[in-house]
Structure formats: structure tokens, C-alpha cells
Design a protein around this motif. Structure first.
Motif, PDB file in Angstrom:
ATOM      1  N   PRO A  30      -6.887 -19.866  13.631  1.00 42.50           N
ATOM      2  CA  PRO A  30      -6.705 -18.503  13.094  1.00 42.50           C
ATOM      3  C   PRO A  30      -5.624 -17.718  13.821  1.00 42.50           C
ATOM      4  O   PRO A  30      -5.044 -16.784  13.250  1.00 42.50           O
ATOM      5  N   GLN A  31      -5.322 -18.075  15.084  1.00 45.78           N
ATOM      6  CA  GLN A  31      -4.296 -17.356  15.838  1.00 45.78           C
ATOM      7  C   GLN A  31      -2.921 -17.487  15.195  1.00 45.78           C
ATOM      8  O   GLN A  31      -2.033 -16.651  15.436  1.00 45.78           O
ATOM      9  N   ASN A  32      -2.724 -18.513  14.391  1.00 42.14           N
ATOM     10  CA  ASN A  32      -1.430 -18.711  13.735  1.00 42.14           C
ATOM     11  C   ASN A  32      -1.298 -17.925  12.440  1.00 42.14           C
ATOM     12  O   ASN A  32      -0.232 -17.928  11.815  1.00 42.14           O
ATOM     13  N   LYS A  33      -2.367 -17.244  12.045  1.00 38.83           N
ATOM     14  CA  LYS A  33      -2.368 -16.514  10.774  1.00 38.83           C
ATOM     15  C   LYS A  33      -2.240 -15.010  10.969  1.00 38.83           C
ATOM     16  O   LYS A  33      -2.327 -14.246  10.004  1.00 38.83           O
ATOM     17  N   MET A  34      -2.067 -14.582  12.232  1.00 41.68           N
ATOM     18  CA  MET A  34      -1.875 -13.170  12.548  1.00 41.68           C
ATOM     19  C   MET A  34      -0.841 -13.053  13.659  1.00 41.68           C
ATOM     20  O   MET A  34      -0.541 -14.028  14.350  1.00 41.68           O
ATOM     21  N   LYS A  35      -0.287 -11.868  13.829  1.00 41.11           N
ATOM     22  CA  LYS A  35       0.559 -11.584  14.988  1.00 41.11           C
ATOM     23  C   LYS A  35      -0.367 -11.284  16.163  1.00 41.11           C
ATOM     24  O   LYS A  35      -1.236 -10.408  16.071  1.00 41.11           O
ATOM     25  N   LEU A  36      -0.189 -12.010  17.254  1.00 43.96           N
ATOM     26  CA  LEU A  36      -1.114 -11.922  18.390  1.00 43.96           C
ATOM     27  C   LEU A  36      -0.444 -11.225  19.570  1.00 43.96           C
ATOM     28  O   LEU A  36       0.637 -11.632  20.013  1.00 43.96           O
ATOM     29  N   ILE A  37      -1.092 -10.157  20.065  1.00 46.52           N
ATOM     30  CA  ILE A  37      -0.566  -9.351  21.168  1.00 46.52           C
ATOM     31  C   ILE A  37      -1.569  -9.376  22.310  1.00 46.52           C
ATOM     32  O   ILE A  37      -2.751  -9.062  22.117  1.00 46.52           O
ATOM     33  N   LYS A  46      -2.949  -0.246  18.818  1.00 42.51           N
ATOM     34  CA  LYS A  46      -3.707  -0.261  17.562  1.00 42.51           C
ATOM     35  C   LYS A  46      -3.431   0.982  16.721  1.00 42.51           C
ATOM     36  O   LYS A  46      -3.285   0.887  15.489  1.00 42.51           O
ATOM     37  N   PHE A  47      -3.365   2.134  17.344  1.00 46.79           N
ATOM     38  CA  PHE A  47      -3.074   3.358  16.581  1.00 46.79           C
ATOM     39  C   PHE A  47      -1.708   3.257  15.903  1.00 46.79           C
ATOM     40  O   PHE A  47      -1.545   3.689  14.759  1.00 46.79           O
ATOM     41  N   ILE A  48      -0.733   2.685  16.610  1.00 38.60           N
ATOM     42  CA  ILE A  48       0.597   2.510  16.007  1.00 38.60           C
ATOM     43  C   ILE A  48       0.528   1.545  14.823  1.00 38.60           C
ATOM     44  O   ILE A  48       1.011   1.833  13.725  1.00 38.60           O
ATOM     45  N   LEU A  49      -0.088   0.381  15.047  1.00 43.54           N
ATOM     46  CA  LEU A  49      -0.133  -0.637  14.004  1.00 43.54           C
ATOM     47  C   LEU A  49      -1.034  -0.230  12.843  1.00 43.54           C
ATOM     48  O   LEU A  49      -0.839  -0.699  11.710  1.00 43.54           O
ATOM     49  N   ASP A  50      -2.015   0.647  13.087  1.00 42.64           N
ATOM     50  CA  ASP A  50      -2.825   1.164  11.978  1.00 42.64           C
ATOM     51  C   ASP A  50      -1.943   1.904  10.978  1.00 42.64           C
ATOM     52  O   ASP A  50      -2.146   1.820   9.762  1.00 42.64           O
ATOM     53  N   HIS A  51      -0.962   2.646  11.508  1.00 40.37           N
ATOM     54  CA  HIS A  51      -0.008   3.326  10.622  1.00 40.37           C
ATOM     55  C   HIS A  51       0.905   2.323   9.936  1.00 40.37           C
ATOM     56  O   HIS A  51       1.172   2.430   8.731  1.00 40.37           O
ATOM     57  N   ALA A  52       1.372   1.338  10.688  1.00 36.60           N
ATOM     58  CA  ALA A  52       2.361   0.397  10.158  1.00 36.60           C
ATOM     59  C   ALA A  52       1.766  -0.607   9.179  1.00 36.60           C
ATOM     60  O   ALA A  52       2.476  -1.111   8.300  1.00 36.60           O
ATOM     61  N   THR A  53       0.451  -0.917   9.310  1.00 37.49           N
ATOM     62  CA  THR A  53      -0.159  -1.989   8.504  1.00 37.49           C
ATOM     63  C   THR A  53      -1.268  -1.497   7.578  1.00 37.49           C
ATOM     64  O   THR A  53      -1.954  -2.316   6.972  1.00 37.49           O
ATOM     65  N   ASN A  54      -1.468  -0.204   7.504  1.00 42.19           N
ATOM     66  CA  ASN A  54      -2.579   0.353   6.726  1.00 42.19           C
ATOM     67  C   ASN A  54      -3.918  -0.183   7.229  1.00 42.19           C
ATOM     68  O   ASN A  54      -4.756  -0.673   6.476  1.00 42.19           O
ATOM     69  N   LYS A  55      -4.076  -0.094   8.545  1.00 43.18           N
ATOM     70  CA  LYS A  55      -5.317  -0.449   9.244  1.00 43.18           C
ATOM     71  C   LYS A  55      -5.712  -1.913   9.053  1.00 43.18           C
ATOM     72  O   LYS A  55      -6.868  -2.237   8.791  1.00 43.18           O
ATOM     73  N   LYS A  56      -4.756  -2.788   9.238  1.00 46.07           N
ATOM     74  CA  LYS A  56      -5.031  -4.224   9.190  1.00 46.07           C
ATOM     75  C   LYS A  56      -4.878  -4.843  10.583  1.00 46.07           C
ATOM     76  O   LYS A  56      -4.337  -5.931  10.746  1.00 46.07           O
ATOM     77  N   THR A  57      -5.366  -4.112  11.591  1.00 48.43           N
ATOM     78  CA  THR A  57      -5.231  -4.536  12.981  1.00 48.43           C
ATOM     79  C   THR A  57      -6.596  -4.696  13.637  1.00 48.43           C
ATOM     80  O   THR A  57      -7.363  -3.739  13.749  1.00 48.43           O
ATOM     81  N   ALA A  58      -6.892  -5.913  14.077  1.00 42.63           N
ATOM     82  CA  ALA A  58      -8.111  -6.183  14.832  1.00 42.63           C
ATOM     83  C   ALA A  58      -7.823  -6.025  16.320  1.00 42.63           C
ATOM     84  O   ALA A  58      -6.668  -6.097  16.753  1.00 42.63           O
ATOM     85  N   SER A 107       6.651  -2.541  18.077  1.00 43.87           N
ATOM     86  CA  SER A 107       7.962  -2.694  17.429  1.00 43.87           C
ATOM     87  C   SER A 107       8.343  -4.161  17.288  1.00 43.87           C
ATOM     88  O   SER A 107       8.914  -4.571  16.273  1.00 43.87           O
ATOM     89  N   LEU A 108       8.007  -4.960  18.288  1.00 42.98           N
ATOM     90  CA  LEU A 108       8.338  -6.385  18.248  1.00 42.98           C
ATOM     91  C   LEU A 108       7.584  -7.130  17.153  1.00 42.98           C
ATOM     92  O   LEU A 108       8.037  -8.192  16.703  1.00 42.98           O
ATOM     93  N   VAL A 109       6.452  -6.596  16.719  1.00 46.85           N
ATOM     94  CA  VAL A 109       5.691  -7.265  15.657  1.00 46.85           C
ATOM     95  C   VAL A 109       5.748  -6.489  14.349  1.00 46.85           C
ATOM     96  O   VAL A 109       4.881  -6.656  13.483  1.00 46.85           O
ATOM     97  N   GLY A 110       6.770  -5.637  14.200  1.00 45.79           N
ATOM     98  CA  GLY A 110       7.049  -5.067  12.892  1.00 45.79           C
ATOM     99  C   GLY A 110       6.808  -3.597  12.677  1.00 45.79           C
ATOM    100  O   GLY A 110       7.073  -3.092  11.577  1.00 45.79           O
ATOM    101  N   ALA A 111       6.323  -2.853  13.665  1.00 49.60           N
ATOM    102  CA  ALA A 111       6.069  -1.420  13.457  1.00 49.60           C
ATOM    103  C   ALA A 111       7.376  -0.647  13.374  1.00 49.60           C
ATOM    104  O   ALA A 111       8.318  -0.917  14.113  1.00 49.60           O
ATOM    105  N   ASP A 112       7.421   0.328  12.483  1.00 44.21           N
ATOM    106  CA  ASP A 112       8.601   1.175  12.356  1.00 44.21           C
ATOM    107  C   ASP A 112       8.519   2.332  13.344  1.00 44.21           C
ATOM    108  O   ASP A 112       7.465   2.611  13.926  1.00 44.21           O
ATOM    109  N   HIS A 113       9.643   3.026  13.508  1.00 43.68           N
ATOM    110  CA  HIS A 113       9.741   4.090  14.510  1.00 43.68           C
ATOM    111  C   HIS A 113       8.755   5.229  14.248  1.00 43.68           C
ATOM    112  O   HIS A 113       8.104   5.736  15.169  1.00 43.68           O
ATOM    113  N   LEU A 114       8.614   5.645  12.979  1.00 45.01           N
ATOM    114  CA  LEU A 114       7.709   6.751  12.655  1.00 45.01           C
ATOM    115  C   LEU A 114       6.264   6.381  12.991  1.00 45.01           C
ATOM    116  O   LEU A 114       5.506   7.203  13.519  1.00 45.01           O
TER     117      LEU A 114
END
Length: 514
Positions: free
Chosen positions: A113-120, A136-148, A330-337
Motif C-alpha cells: 500500500p505504501q506505493n499507492k500513496m505519497k509517503l512523508i 496535514k493541514f496543508i495537504l487537506d487544502h491541496a487534496t480535499n482532505k485525502k491525507t492520512a 510542496s514536494l508532494v504536490g501542494a500549491d502555494h496557497l
């Protein structure tokens, strides 16, 4: 989910972990013909939860052959261990390292399963939980809360509902089960804290991270049952560097040069952040007229993150944690905003939570539980309240991290005006004796009280405070349990206790049992 004996053999041979298969017929390196089509639909290291289709791992310092015999009596057919046992099982799979074998087979059973998500992965002596929450707060904005997230205080596998994790980094079998559940929940990113024990005990053996973050290093977890020396502790922490595709390193960390050399030795690309210009890719500076703001500059802003950021959490140490999160996200796809909004909105249970007593005193609740985190916290609070006294409620854990007791005595001597020593996860030790050890290391002529009931200790601190003072409740944070004799004993929580006492009793004499 299932795994065949042939797949098990293949995985173990690839990692050079297989010693032999053992049956009543003898030893072999081939799967017995009678079990050629055997499939396992469950993995377990708990002998109470087995069936004929379970692969059972005989692991742990306290493992007893009797556990295996009871499992076999309950229908277990196949076990895996570092030595053969005289039990009536159909097959024993004997390996060179049971913890490595469990990691390798768990990831295969759950289909990697580790290969099916971006792992930090975050490691460091302090700040892991805070930095993980920022991310997580950043990626919640960037992914529409698809961050475990797996965190010391709270974990979530669907991005929204949280539970308490027993270990900072779970056992490998549990880790991959949780990752698989996150994948099933359509999570795209997975944040986790990686402890030194995770590497020492091979919980993350063979696991690689898309981004690894090394926050800092100071002596901690030094004890006979954890790390015998600081060298061992630091070495285990550094393993993350060779198991990450990209590393983020804190220029302000002790032993930074060795961290940098480790990344270069393993040819791991790295980004350096800090509050000084030398050898730093991204620099953060406090905004002079706003203690909750900081600016980020860069020699070459490849990630597009140089800008001003605003925090809800106080303390300069949190600005470095926030910047590490911005870089990681940012390295896993989050935008600046998303980075700016996430940092501005981030809160962490049990971190820098603030109450105001009816007499005007400020009450800080924080998880600070080692030398550096406690010193940073008390330094910050003392600077915020220069005209008042600093009252600190603190204890130390039992059965581990014994060196913290001296560390706490040292910090309290330097910064506290009143120290109230109390219980904090005593495990098998007597809380009063732990408090005495801390007290023995306090060298300054400050007022020291020992009140082992933690609620009563908090009540005493509030009673002793006055308008200009600051009360710090350190160590437990948002933890709702006390670990006592191997059991998680329910605990009201530092913030809840202080809030209740203030509301119930006002400025009067406190009675925590009211």
C-alpha cells in the motif's frame, strides 16, 4: 487479502531471511507438497486471534512457547519464528530475523500500500507531531482532505476521524494494515512520525519514503530498554536519510554536518532549511511586529514558497516546524496557497493550548516531554510573561527515557519559579520515586512540591498562581490515558482538568475531586 506459501518463500529468500521450513518429516527449503496450495487470509502476532488460515508470528522479548501451543490448539497450522518449536503445527517457517520477516511479509500481504500513496516521514527528538499536523493541514487544502496521518497523539486513516495510537510508529503488521485501510479510503497522501525505535526494532524495515524530514537531534530515550547510548539513538534516527527519495534537513540541528554527510553518502537529494543563511536553501525569519508571523526567503525558490506565513501556534520553534512542513507538502504536490492557508489554520491537540484563569494568570498546556522541547516551551512562556512567576506541573515516564528526569531537573532549575512534580505514565514505577529523582536534580532555590495525583497537582498550580503568572502543564498534552502497569488508564486530560477547575471554582481554593 491473502498470501501463499510460495509467495512467502519468495519474499524471504529475496531478503535472505529464510533459514528453513520445518515439518514432522524434517527440514527443507521448499514448500511441502502437502501445503503447496495453502493460502493465508490473516496475519497475527496475537496467539488469541488465530485460525487455520492465519500466519502467526512468534515475536517479542516476552514471547513464550506456551502461547504458540495454545494457538495450535485453537487450530493454527503454520507459524513463523527464529527457532523451531516442539508443537503439533503443520509447518514452521524459520527465519533469521522475525521482525524483518514480519515487515517484508506484511507489505506483501497488504499488496504494498505504501506505493499507492505519497509517503512523508518525520523524525527528530522534538517537533514531529507539530510538523506532521502542519503538513496535514496543508495537504487537506491541496487534496480535499485525502491525507492520512499516524501521529503520537492522534491518527487518522480517512483524513477526518481520529484515534489514539499506542506506538509512535506501529508494528509493521499494523502499519501496513493501516496503510491498506487508508488506500481503501482513497487517501492519496500518508504522513507518519518515524521513531528511533521503529528502526532499532525493524518496524519500518524495507520501507521507503517519498519525502523524509530530519527536524533535530538531542539526547533522549537513553535507557537500558530503549537506546543504551546517544550514539545508538542518533544512528537509528539517521536511518530515515537512507530510506527517503528526498530529505529535508534542519540547518539549526545539532550535528548538522553529519546529517548532510549521511545524505551525500547515500546519494539522497536534500533540501536545507533554517534561520541562518549559511548552507541553507530556505531561510525563515520572524516578522518584527508580529510574533505569530514569519517570512521565508530562498537563494533559488524552485518550490515557489518564498513568502510570508502566519501561525496560530506561538513559539519561534514552531516556525521551523512550519517551514519543514511547507517544503515537504510542496514536494508532494501542494500549491502555494494551500501552504499559506494550512499553516494559518493549523492547530495541534495538546500543543500550546491556552486558557486564562479568572485571576488573570495564563495557563499553557503542551506536550513538551524532553529536554529541548521543555526548555523551548518555558523560555517562550517566560519571555511572554516577564513580570510574573513561572509555575510548572510536570512528571516523567516510567520504565523508559530515564535520562529525562535529570533533564527536567536541569530545565526547572534554570527557568521555573515553582515546580509541582506529578505523575506522567508511570508504567511499573512508583510516581513518587520518579518525582524524587527529578527533585534531586533541581539545584536552584525554587519552590518544589510533589503531588502524585495529576489533577490535584494542576489544582495546586492554579491556586498558587496570581495575575501576572504563567502556569505550564507539561508532558501529557491531549493524552486521555495514563499508562499504569501495562494498562491505558483513562485520564481526563490536562486541558479539560484546568478548564473544568477554572469554570467550577473561579479564583477560589480548588478542589479537583469536587
Amino acid at each position: 487479502m491473502n498470501i501463499s506459501l510460495e509467495k512467502i518463500r519468495e519474499c524471504l529468500l529475496e531478503e535472505q531471511l529464510l533459514k528453513e521450513f520445518t515439518t514432522t518429516e524434517g527440514w527443507s527449503l521448499s514448500v511441502p507438497a502437502s501445503l503447496d496450495h495453502k493460502l493465508f487470509d490473516a496475519l497475527s502476532y496475537d496467539s488469541r486471534t488465530v485460525s487455520s488460515s492465519t500466519l502467526f508470528f512468534c515475536k517479542g522479548l516476552n514471547f513464550k512457547e506456551d502461547y504458540l501451543k495454545k494457538a495450535v490448539d485453537a487450530g493454527l497450522e503454520v507459524y513463523i519464528a527464529e527457532q523451531p518449536y516442539d508443537v503439533a503445527a503443520s509447518l514452521g517457517i524459520i527465519v533469521t530475523d522475525i521482525k524483518k520477516a514480519m515487515a517484508v511479509l506484511s507489505m506483501a500481504f497488504y499488496d504494498y500500500p505504501q506505493n499507492k500513496m505519497k509517503l512523508i516521514g518525520f523524525t527528530g527528538t522534538k517537533g514531529k507531531t507539530t510538523a506532521a499536523y502542519f503538513t496535514k493541514f496543508i495537504l487537506d487544502h491541496a487534496t480535499n482532505k485525502k491525507t492520512a496521518m499516524l501521529s503520537t497523539m492522534n491518527s487518522t486513516l480517512d483524513g477526518q476521524t481520529f484515534f489514539k495510537s499506542h506506538l509512535t510508529t506501529p508494528e509493521s503488521l499494523d502499519l501496513y494494515r493501516m496503510m491498506a485501510e487508508a488506500v481503501d479510503n482513497q487517501m492519496t497522501h500518508f504522513i507518519m512520525e518515524v521513531s528511533s525505535q521503529a528502526y532499532k526494532t525493524n518496524r519500518v524495515y524495507g520501507l521507503f519514503f517519498d519525502v523524509g524530514i530530519f527536524l533535530n537531534i538531542t539526547p533522549d530515550h537513553i535507557s537500558p530498554i530503549e537506546h543504551p547510548t546517544f550514539d545508538d539513538y542518533f544512528y537509528c534516527k539517521r536511518q530515515l536519510i537512507s530510506h527517503a527519495k528526498t530529505m529535508i534537513l534542519n540547518r539549526d540541528s545539532d550535528h548538522f554536518q553529519l546529517l548532510k554527510e549521511t545524505a551525500e553518502l547515500h546519494q539522497t537529494p536534500y533540501i536545507v532549511y533554517g534561520n541562518q543563511q549559511l548552507e541553507t536553501d530556505y531561510v525563515y525569519q520572524t516578522t518584527p511586529d508580529d510574533s505569530l508571523a514569519f517570512s521565508v526567503t530562498a537563494k533559488e525558490d524552485k518550490l515557489g514558497i518564498a513568502d510570508e506565513y502566519h501561525l496560530r501556534l506561538g513559539g519561534d520553534f514552531n516556525k521551523g516546524n512550519a517551514l519543514s512542513a511547507v517544503i515537504a507538502a510542496s514536494l508532494v504536490g501542494a500549491d502555494h496557497l494551500s501552504c499559506q492557508l494550512g499553516i494559518q489554520e493549523a492547530t495541534v491537540p495538546g500543543r500550546m493550548e491556552l486558557l486564562t484563569h479568572t485571576n488573570g494568570a495564563k495557563v499553557y498546556v503542551d506536550y513538551a516531554h524532553n529536554y529541548d522541547s521543555l526548555k523551548n516551551l518555558l523560555t517562550f512562556v517566560k519571555e511572554e510573561h516577564p513580570d510574573g512567576r513561572l509555575l510548572v506541573v510536570i512528571g516523567s515516564t516510567g520504565n523508559k527515557a530515564i535520562s529525562r528526569r535529570k533533564d527536567f531537573g536541569t530545565v526547572l532549575s534554570e527557568l521555573a519559579d515553582i515546580a509541582i512534580l506529578t505523575t506522567d505514565d508511570p508504567a511499573d514505577e512508583e510516581p513518587a520515586l520518579i518525582c524524587k529523582e527529578i527533585a534531586d536534580y533541581i539545584t536552584a532555590p525554587i519552590q518544589v512540591e510533589t503531588i502524585t495525583d495529576r489533577a490535584e497537582a494542576i489544582a495546586a498550580a492554579l491556586s498558587l498562581s496570581s495575575a501576572q503568572d504563567a502556569v505550564v502543564l507539561a508532558g501529557k498534552g491531549a493524552d486521555l490515558y495514563q499508562k499504569v502497569h501495562g494498562e491505558d488508564t483513562p485520564y481526563e486530560g490536562d486541558y479539560a482538568i484546568a478548564d473544568r477547575l477554572i469554570k467550577e471554582n473561579g479564583a477560589d481554593v480548588f478542589n479537583p475531586k469536587k
